[in-house]
Design a protein around this motif. Sequence first.
Motif, short mmCIF file in Angstrom:
data_model
loop_
_atom_site.label_atom_id
_atom_site.label_comp_id
_atom_site.label_asym_id
_atom_site.label_seq_id
_atom_site.Cartn_x
_atom_site.Cartn_y
_atom_site.Cartn_z
N LEU A 1 0.87 -1.22 -0.14
CA LEU A 1 -0.04 -0.05 0.01
C LEU A 1 0.78 1.35 -0.01
CD1 LEU A 1 -2.74 -1.14 2.57
CD2 LEU A 1 -3.24 -0.92 -0.11
N LYS B 1 2.37 3.04 -2.93
CA LYS B 1 1.51 3.81 -3.80
C LYS B 1 1.40 5.41 -3.29
CE LYS B 1 -1.55 -0.12 -4.62
NZ LYS B 1 -1.45 -0.24 -6.21
N PHE B 2 2.01 5.47 -2.30
CA PHE B 2 2.23 6.74 -1.49
C PHE B 2 3.16 7.81 -2.22
CE2 PHE B 2 0.10 7.39 2.95
CZ PHE B 2 -0.82 6.85 2.50
N ALA C 1 -1.96 12.21 1.20
CA ALA C 1 -1.97 11.05 1.15
C ALA C 1 -3.12 10.40 2.30
CB ALA C 1 -1.04 10.18 0.80
N LEU D 1 -4.03 6.78 4.18
CA LEU D 1 -4.05 5.13 4.40
C LEU D 1 -4.99 4.48 5.20
CD1 LEU D 1 -1.89 2.77 3.84
CD2 LEU D 1 -1.02 3.24 6.01
N VAL E 1 -3.95 11.13 -2.89
CA VAL E 1 -4.41 9.67 -3.35
C VAL E 1 -4.82 9.01 -1.67
CG1 VAL E 1 -1.98 8.73 -2.80
CG2 VAL E 1 -3.51 7.66 -4.23
N VAL F 1 -5.38 5.52 -0.14
CA VAL F 1 -4.81 3.92 -0.59
C VAL F 1 -5.37 3.07 0.64
CG1 VAL F 1 -2.81 2.59 -0.65
CG2 VAL F 1 -2.75 4.96 -1.61
N ALA G 1 -6.61 2.25 -5.04
CA ALA G 1 -5.69 3.60 -4.86
C ALA G 1 -6.63 4.41 -5.80
CB ALA G 1 -4.31 3.65 -5.48
N ARG H 1 -7.08 8.46 -6.76
CA ARG H 1 -6.78 9.75 -6.76
C ARG H 1 -7.71 11.07 -6.86
NH1 ARG H 1 -1.42 11.13 -6.40
NH2 ARG H 1 -0.81 8.93 -7.02
#
Length: 263
Positions: free
Chosen positions: A48, A51-52, A120, A122, A149, A151, A260, A262
């Motif tokens: 994960l 994708k940050f 971002a 999570l 994003v 995620v 993910a 965006r």
Amino acid sequence: MNKIQEAYSIAMNDPAYEKFAGGYVNYGLWTSATKSPAEACHHLVDTLLAKFPERGRVLDVAFGKGVSTKRLEERYGAENVVGINIDPDQVRIARDRGVTCDLRVMDAAQPDLPSESFDAILCVESAFHFQSRARFLAEAHRVLRPNGVLVMSDVLFRTGHGLDPEVFPLENQVSSVDEYRGAYIAAGFSPDSVAIDVSTRQQIYALSAAVAGAFNFFRGRPPGAEPQANESQAFAAAERFWASFIVSRLVNIQECVLVAARK
Ligand SMILES: C[S@@+](CC[C@H](N)C(=O)[O-])C[C@H]1O[C@@H](n2cnc3c(N)ncnc32)[C@H](O)[C@@H]1O
């Protein structure tokens, strides 16, 4: 104690479970080479976090014991990390682990956080608990900066098979991954910016093996070792707990996904 706290109090506090899952409380992400639940949990968060963005201000939603939060602190600096969780006990548990960033007791579906304040977000294996997931997605979209994003790993559970609807709200039930994708689009994410990987088959197969491994682990003998004589006795309370905790969820899994999205 609310139902979520009740559902997680043993998983969050049991030292054996801490060792079993490396401080995480999630299914992990399994490959054919994965050797233990702890390794699977670390692999999930590695996947994960790949994708940050390289830098920025980041939010850990439903941080559990704070293992992922600590990793975010190492990468972004504690001053750039915020964690939220509905359960005040988990703030204490994460602090005991050495998490120093801004941790707040907050409902992910109604976060008291400014708009456009994170690069971002999570959210590891938790959104199926929120009331509702759709509301959380709209709030995540609101607090993300443009190009930020979200995620997540998430599980699409079937309901009505022994899962408590106060812990797994019925409104989060979807009939397909396409319907699930629609929730992101309804929350404001553009259709071409939502990437969903389905990991169900590998997860269910590996988790079934993990259940068997868990019994061995909590009995204190290595997986594959010969059973001992006294193991024909009734399961101890702890073993019964873990059997129902893992199995009741396992049999209700419809899909496991990595997402993910965006802004
Ligand atoms: C399966 S655990 C995952 C914990 C952690 N992300 C991990 O991977 O170890 C689910 C988490 O969701 C949290 N949670 C449940 N409902 C919540 C809500 N409405 N708002 C914030 N956190 C919530 C629980 O307290 C718990 O920490």
